[in-house]
Design a protein around this motif. Sequence first.
Motif, short mmCIF file in Angstrom:
data_model
loop_
_atom_site.label_atom_id
_atom_site.label_comp_id
_atom_site.label_asym_id
_atom_site.label_seq_id
_atom_site.Cartn_x
_atom_site.Cartn_y
_atom_site.Cartn_z
N ARG A 64 -11.18 3.32 3.07
CA ARG A 64 -11.71 3.77 4.33
C ARG A 64 -12.54 2.66 4.97
N TYR B 88 -2.13 4.88 -8.02
CA TYR B 88 -2.16 4.74 -6.55
C TYR B 88 -1.06 5.65 -6.05
N LEU B 89 -1.45 6.70 -5.36
CA LEU B 89 -0.50 7.76 -5.00
C LEU B 89 -0.63 8.14 -3.53
N SER B 90 0.48 8.33 -2.87
CA SER B 90 0.44 8.84 -1.49
C SER B 90 1.45 9.94 -1.32
N SER C 42 -2.06 -4.90 -1.15
CA SER C 42 -3.01 -4.73 -0.04
C SER C 42 -3.49 -3.29 0.00
N GLY C 43 -4.00 -2.80 -1.13
CA GLY C 43 -4.51 -1.44 -1.18
C GLY C 43 -5.61 -1.28 -0.14
N GLN D 159 -0.89 -2.39 -6.15
CA GLN D 159 -0.81 -2.60 -4.70
C GLN D 159 -1.35 -3.99 -4.38
N SER E 108 0.88 -1.16 0.00
CA SER E 108 0.00 0.00 0.00
C SER E 108 0.92 1.22 0.00
N THR E 109 0.67 2.17 -0.87
CA THR E 109 1.55 3.35 -0.91
C THR E 109 1.46 4.13 0.41
N GLY F 108 -10.96 7.34 -4.80
CA GLY F 108 -11.15 7.28 -3.36
C GLY F 108 -9.94 7.87 -2.67
N ILE F 109 -10.15 8.37 -1.48
CA ILE F 109 -9.08 9.05 -0.73
C ILE F 109 -9.01 8.47 0.67
N ASP G 219 -15.40 10.85 -1.39
CA ASP G 219 -15.52 9.98 -2.57
C ASP G 219 -15.75 10.84 -3.81
N TRP H 90 -8.87 -1.70 -1.31
CA TRP H 90 -8.97 -0.92 -2.55
C TRP H 90 -8.37 -1.77 -3.65
N GLY I 116 -3.56 9.56 0.75
CA GLY I 116 -3.56 8.53 -0.29
C GLY I 116 -4.71 8.74 -1.26
N ILE I 117 -4.39 8.63 -2.54
CA ILE I 117 -5.40 8.80 -3.59
C ILE I 117 -5.36 7.60 -4.53
N GLY I 118 -6.51 6.98 -4.71
CA GLY I 118 -6.62 5.91 -5.70
C GLY I 118 -7.53 6.41 -6.81
C1 BTN Z 1 -11.73 4.71 -0.17
O1 BTN Z 1 -12.47 5.18 -1.03
O2 BTN Z 1 -12.15 3.87 0.65
C2 BTN Z 1 -10.30 5.16 -0.13
C3 BTN Z 1 -9.43 4.46 -1.14
C4 BTN Z 1 -8.00 4.96 -1.10
C5 BTN Z 1 -7.08 4.18 -2.02
C6 BTN Z 1 -5.70 4.78 -2.10
S1 BTN Z 1 -4.70 4.04 -3.35
C7 BTN Z 1 -3.28 4.86 -2.74
C8 BTN Z 1 -3.37 4.80 -1.22
N1 BTN Z 1 -2.82 3.54 -0.73
C9 BTN Z 1 -3.76 2.79 -0.16
O3 BTN Z 1 -3.56 1.67 0.34
N2 BTN Z 1 -4.95 3.41 -0.19
C10 BTN Z 1 -4.85 4.70 -0.83
#
Ligand code: BTN
Length: 277
Positions: free
Chosen positions: A67, A81-83, A63-64, A61, A38-39, A135-136, A125, A72, A153-155
């Motif tokens: 929330r 996938y950005l952090s 294990s993305g 990722q 996960s980033t 998602g954030i 969202d 993810w 974190g932004i996906g």
């Molecule tokens: C959500 O809508 O529940 C939030 C999703 C967030 C996903 C991003 S992808 C980059 C960063 N690394 C993660 O593991 N999650 C966030």
Amino acid sequence: MNHHKIDSLLDAERIKAHLSSASQAQLRELTVLQETDSTNTFVTRLPAGRRHAHAVVAESQTSGRGRRQRSWHSPAGGNIYLSLGWRFAVQSTALSCLPLVTALCVCRALERTGLRGHGIKWPNDILVDGAKLAGILVETQAVGSGPALAVIGIGLNVRMPVSDSGHLAAIIDRPWTDLASQLPAERRDVCRNEIAALLLEELLLGLASFEDRGFAVFHGEWQARDLLTGKRLRLEGNGGFRYGRAIGVEDDGGLAVDIEGYGPQVLYAAEVSIHDD
Ligand code: BTN
């Protein structure tokens, strides 16, 4: 929904080449990974001195994280996938609006790709026509009573690889979409390096004005992007459901809702969905 156009792989030099010189100066490090768990987690594992203003972007990722303990879906081959780690001079309690500010920054970046009509479902969202585009996940660590480190974190679904859409529907339990399917035809080949740069640039600009002037300067723009105000909502929390009408967002990021049978209340952690009938 087939996007066979080949996009370049994510590349630190190409992302930097798309950044303004002001953003290049603000960003201390940019790490591009083929795969990570996960980033967000990657940033928290960095040595403490290298977390601030360090952006991490990954092709996939394993294990993305989303929330509310959700996962993810983070396949390789077309999404972002950005952090970004960011140390604030204030305590973490003052950061309750950061998820909302981040959502606005993502909306600005998306607007610059040519997208129109996207909005925000509180707290963060990004939706187009009711389907989730991005998602954030903002995680903050308080360091004693001192400054807080946030991992933002932004996906963003750009070109979701669809090998088996039935399979995908089983993994992602709510309506989703990707940027390539939402852009006008002539913009659909937008490259991810450019989008990653737009996201970083808007985030760096937004963080600076949030640090200087707080959420107040974002309030008007929030109202323009907000998908909930005036809508009847279903609220999930404490093991049950309630219904109410969204009033708007408070200066501290809470959602004001006129709850049926209870009256106006401000929510901070509820799971909400639109339930208009
Ligand atoms: C959500 O809508 O529940 C939030 C999703 C967030 C996903 C991003 S992808 C980059 C960063 N690394 C993660 O593991 N999650 C966030």
